[in-house]
Design a protein around this motif. Structure first.
Motif, PDB file in Angstrom:
ATOM      1  N   ILE A   1      48.827 -30.005 -87.601  1.00 31.91           N
ATOM      2  CA  ILE A   1      49.133 -30.874 -86.460  1.00 31.91           C
ATOM      3  C   ILE A   1      50.530 -31.434 -86.677  1.00 31.91           C
ATOM      4  CG2 ILE A   1      48.355 -32.777 -85.018  1.00 31.91           C
ATOM      5  CD1 ILE A   1      45.630 -32.546 -86.504  1.00 31.91           C
ATOM      6  N   GLU A   2      51.465 -30.894 -85.924  1.00 33.15           N
ATOM      7  CA  GLU A   2      52.887 -31.243 -86.111  1.00 33.15           C
ATOM      8  C   GLU A   2      53.607 -31.062 -84.789  1.00 33.15           C
ATOM      9  OE1 GLU A   2      56.081 -32.569 -87.118  1.00 33.15           O
ATOM     10  OE2 GLU A   2      55.032 -32.265 -89.021  1.00 33.15           O
ATOM     11  N   ASP A   3      54.348 -32.085 -84.361  1.00 37.33           N
ATOM     12  CA  ASP A   3      55.066 -32.016 -83.093  1.00 37.33           C
ATOM     13  C   ASP A   3      56.481 -31.473 -83.234  1.00 37.33           C
ATOM     14  OD1 ASP A   3      55.639 -34.520 -84.436  1.00 37.33           O
ATOM     15  OD2 ASP A   3      56.709 -35.128 -82.633  1.00 37.33           O
ATOM     16  N   ASP A   4      56.987 -31.369 -84.459  1.00 39.18           N
ATOM     17  CA  ASP A   4      58.348 -30.893 -84.692  1.00 39.18           C
ATOM     18  C   ASP A   4      58.316 -29.385 -84.959  1.00 39.18           C
ATOM     19  OD1 ASP A   4      60.836 -30.188 -85.825  1.00 39.18           O
ATOM     20  OD2 ASP A   4      61.089 -32.172 -86.723  1.00 39.18           O
TER      21      ASP A   4
ATOM     22  N   ILE B   1      46.057 -22.666 -87.480  1.00 43.20           N
ATOM     23  CA  ILE B   1      45.824 -23.082 -86.101  1.00 43.20           C
ATOM     24  C   ILE B   1      46.803 -24.214 -85.870  1.00 43.20           C
ATOM     25  CG2 ILE B   1      44.143 -23.995 -84.452  1.00 43.20           C
ATOM     26  CD1 ILE B   1      42.281 -23.035 -87.199  1.00 43.20           C
ATOM     27  N   GLU B   2      47.665 -24.073 -84.883  1.00 42.75           N
ATOM     28  CA  GLU B   2      48.702 -25.078 -84.647  1.00 42.75           C
ATOM     29  C   GLU B   2      48.336 -25.963 -83.461  1.00 42.75           C
ATOM     30  OE1 GLU B   2      52.432 -23.051 -84.120  1.00 42.75           O
ATOM     31  OE2 GLU B   2      52.247 -21.987 -86.024  1.00 42.75           O
ATOM     32  N   ALA B   3      48.635 -27.243 -83.616  1.00 48.22           N
ATOM     33  CA  ALA B   3      48.493 -28.208 -82.534  1.00 48.22           C
ATOM     34  C   ALA B   3      49.746 -29.069 -82.533  1.00 48.22           C
ATOM     35  CB  ALA B   3      47.247 -29.062 -82.720  1.00 48.22           C
ATOM     36  N   ASN B   4      50.291 -29.314 -81.350  1.00 51.77           N
ATOM     37  CA  ASN B   4      51.536 -30.078 -81.233  1.00 51.77           C
ATOM     38  C   ASN B   4      51.351 -31.586 -81.354  1.00 51.77           C
ATOM     39  OD1 ASN B   4      53.199 -27.828 -80.848  1.00 51.77           O
ATOM     40  ND2 ASN B   4      52.662 -27.738 -78.691  1.00 51.77           N
ATOM     41  N   ASN B   5      50.125 -32.037 -81.186  1.00 52.20           N
ATOM     42  CA  ASN B   5      49.866 -33.473 -81.272  1.00 52.20           C
ATOM     43  C   ASN B   5      48.368 -33.695 -81.507  1.00 52.20           C
ATOM     44  OD1 ASN B   5      48.479 -33.704 -78.612  1.00 52.20           O
ATOM     45  ND2 ASN B   5      50.501 -33.133 -77.838  1.00 52.20           N
ATOM     46  N   GLY B   6      48.006 -34.943 -81.730  1.00 47.33           N
ATOM     47  CA  GLY B   6      46.616 -35.280 -82.012  1.00 47.33           C
ATOM     48  C   GLY B   6      45.662 -34.952 -80.881  1.00 47.33           C
TER      49      GLY B   6
ATOM     50  N   ARG C   1      34.014 -35.183 -89.717  1.00 46.78           N
ATOM     51  CA  ARG C   1      34.494 -36.210 -90.642  1.00 46.78           C
ATOM     52  C   ARG C   1      34.715 -35.715 -92.060  1.00 46.78           C
ATOM     53  NH1 ARG C   1      29.848 -40.285 -90.190  1.00 46.78           N
ATOM     54  NH2 ARG C   1      31.609 -41.652 -90.506  1.00 46.78           N
ATOM     55  N   TYR C   2      34.066 -34.603 -92.430  1.00 48.63           N
ATOM     56  CA  TYR C   2      34.161 -34.118 -93.806  1.00 48.63           C
ATOM     57  C   TYR C   2      35.286 -33.116 -94.040  1.00 48.63           C
ATOM     58  CZ  TYR C   2      29.708 -36.464 -93.963  1.00 48.63           C
ATOM     59  OH  TYR C   2      28.737 -37.423 -93.870  1.00 48.63           O
ATOM     60  N   ILE C   3      36.037 -32.795 -92.989  1.00 54.23           N
ATOM     61  CA  ILE C   3      37.160 -31.880 -93.163  1.00 54.23           C
ATOM     62  C   ILE C   3      38.260 -32.622 -93.936  1.00 54.23           C
ATOM     63  CG2 ILE C   3      38.923 -30.462 -92.040  1.00 54.23           C
ATOM     64  CD1 ILE C   3      37.063 -30.374 -89.558  1.00 54.23           C
ATOM     65  N   PRO C   4      38.674 -32.085 -95.086  1.00 53.08           N
ATOM     66  CA  PRO C   4      39.745 -32.744 -95.831  1.00 53.08           C
ATOM     67  C   PRO C   4      41.025 -32.803 -94.988  1.00 53.08           C
ATOM     68  CG  PRO C   4      38.688 -31.042 -97.159  1.00 53.08           C
ATOM     69  CD  PRO C   4      38.179 -30.886 -95.769  1.00 53.08           C
ATOM     70  N   SER C   5      41.577 -33.992 -94.877  1.00 48.70           N
ATOM     71  CA  SER C   5      42.790 -34.206 -94.083  1.00 48.70           C
ATOM     72  C   SER C   5      43.909 -34.680 -94.996  1.00 48.70           C
ATOM     73  CB  SER C   5      42.534 -35.238 -92.991  1.00 48.70           C
ATOM     74  OG  SER C   5      41.472 -34.821 -92.163  1.00 48.70           O
ATOM     75  N   ILE C   6      45.023 -33.971 -94.940  1.00 51.34           N
ATOM     76  CA  ILE C   6      46.167 -34.266 -95.791  1.00 51.34           C
ATOM     77  C   ILE C   6      47.348 -34.654 -94.914  1.00 51.34           C
ATOM     78  CG2 ILE C   6      47.782 -33.331 -97.494  1.00 51.34           C
ATOM     79  CD1 ILE C   6      44.730 -31.413 -97.322  1.00 51.34           C
ATOM     80  N   ILE C   7      47.922 -35.801 -95.188  1.00 51.24           N
ATOM     81  CA  ILE C   7      49.087 -36.259 -94.442  1.00 51.24           C
ATOM     82  C   ILE C   7      50.337 -35.607 -95.028  1.00 51.24           C
ATOM     83  CG2 ILE C   7      50.471 -38.273 -93.769  1.00 51.24           C
ATOM     84  CD1 ILE C   7      47.606 -38.278 -92.621  1.00 51.24           C
ATOM     85  N   LEU C   8      51.161 -35.050 -94.148  1.00 51.18           N
ATOM     86  CA  LEU C   8      52.501 -34.554 -94.493  1.00 51.18           C
ATOM     87  C   LEU C   8      53.467 -35.405 -93.691  1.00 51.18           C
ATOM     88  CD1 LEU C   8      52.338 -30.640 -94.336  1.00 51.18           C
ATOM     89  CD2 LEU C   8      52.768 -32.057 -96.330  1.00 51.18           C
ATOM     90  N   SER C   9      54.140 -36.322 -94.343  1.00 53.33           N
ATOM     91  CA  SER C   9      54.968 -37.282 -93.610  1.00 53.33           C
ATOM     92  C   SER C   9      56.267 -37.581 -94.353  1.00 53.33           C
ATOM     93  CB  SER C   9      54.186 -38.582 -93.418  1.00 53.33           C
ATOM     94  OG  SER C   9      54.944 -39.530 -92.710  1.00 53.33           O
TER      95      SER C   9
ATOM     96  N   PHE D   1      46.275 -30.407 -92.083  1.00 46.97           N
ATOM     97  CA  PHE D   1      47.547 -31.010 -92.466  1.00 46.97           C
ATOM     98  C   PHE D   1      48.098 -31.665 -91.212  1.00 46.97           C
ATOM     99  CE2 PHE D   1      47.343 -27.844 -95.858  1.00 46.97           C
ATOM    100  CZ  PHE D   1      47.867 -28.520 -96.940  1.00 46.97           C
ATOM    101  N   LEU D   2      48.490 -32.932 -91.299  1.00 40.08           N
ATOM    102  CA  LEU D   2      49.025 -33.589 -90.110  1.00 40.08           C
ATOM    103  C   LEU D   2      50.140 -34.559 -90.440  1.00 40.08           C
ATOM    104  CD1 LEU D   2      46.952 -36.551 -88.833  1.00 40.08           C
ATOM    105  CD2 LEU D   2      46.135 -35.261 -90.790  1.00 40.08           C
ATOM    106  N   ASP D   3      50.980 -34.727 -89.446  1.00 40.37           N
ATOM    107  CA  ASP D   3      52.060 -35.704 -89.520  1.00 40.37           C
ATOM    108  C   ASP D   3      51.510 -37.037 -89.032  1.00 40.37           C
ATOM    109  OD1 ASP D   3      54.577 -36.808 -89.807  1.00 40.37           O
ATOM    110  OD2 ASP D   3      55.412 -35.869 -88.024  1.00 40.37           O
ATOM    111  N   LEU D   4      52.130 -38.126 -89.429  1.00 45.06           N
ATOM    112  CA  LEU D   4      51.703 -39.443 -88.959  1.00 45.06           C
ATOM    113  C   LEU D   4      52.335 -39.802 -87.622  1.00 45.06           C
ATOM    114  CD1 LEU D   4      51.647 -42.014 -91.888  1.00 45.06           C
ATOM    115  CD2 LEU D   4      49.748 -40.988 -90.656  1.00 45.06           C
ATOM    116  N   ASN D   5      53.618 -39.502 -87.480  1.00 50.00           N
ATOM    117  CA  ASN D   5      54.371 -39.915 -86.302  1.00 50.00           C
ATOM    118  C   ASN D   5      54.377 -38.798 -85.277  1.00 50.00           C
ATOM    119  OD1 ASN D   5      55.145 -42.389 -87.585  1.00 50.00           O
ATOM    120  ND2 ASN D   5      56.541 -41.180 -88.817  1.00 50.00           N
ATOM    121  N   MET D   6      53.451 -38.918 -84.305  1.00 50.30           N
ATOM    122  CA  MET D   6      53.318 -37.900 -83.261  1.00 50.30           C
ATOM    123  C   MET D   6      53.223 -38.576 -81.902  1.00 50.30           C
ATOM    124  SD  MET D   6      50.603 -35.225 -84.922  1.00 50.30           S
ATOM    125  CE  MET D   6      49.304 -36.440 -85.105  1.00 50.30           C
TER     126      MET D   6
END
Length: 137
Positions: free
Chosen positions: A10-13, A34-39, A81-89, A57-62
């Protein structure tokens, strides 16, 4: 032996998306992205439940909804809820980091400026999650 992962990025850039995909190509990794441009787009993909990623993997600022808002929604879903989520920021703001861990993230990685450092961090993350037993499989 490491397994192939299904990764929701999940990344808008667009440049950051290309950089992430370049890392996978450089590593010769056989992970499905799988790409998503925003939340909001990511939530739409997840709500269909046709594809449940192994990790996110997701960015914080979207735009639309922030990474923190996305995480709050994700962690309130009984199945997702159990999917591991990693912030890339790029944010090293202690308040952001603390808030994300309170919500229940699996990791917080600050994007380094140098590509080689970025490649090494992503490699380590993928190596780690590739040997874990994951619920979505």
């Amino acid at each position: 032996m490491t397994k192939s992962l299904s990764i929701l990025l999940i990344e808008d850039d667009a440049i950051e998306v290309m950089k992430f995909n370049r890392v996978l190509k450089t590593l010769g990794a056989n992970h499905k992205i799988i790409e998503a441009n925003n939340g909001e787009d990511a939530l739409a993909v997840l709500k269909e439940k046709e594809i449940i990623p192994d990790i996110i993997f997701l960015d914080l600022n979207m735009p639309k909804i922030s990474g923190i808002e996305f995480l709050e929604i994700l962690k309130n879903d009984e199945q997702l809820r159990y999917i591991p989520s990693i912030i890339l920021s790029t944010s090293s703001n202690h308040k952001d980091i603390l808030e994300c861990y309170k919500i229940g993230i699996a990791g917080y990685v600050i994007k380094p400026l140098k590509y080689d450092d970025y490649l090494e961090r992503i490699k380590r993350m993928l190596d780690y999650w590739s040997i874990n037993e994951l619920i979505s499989q």
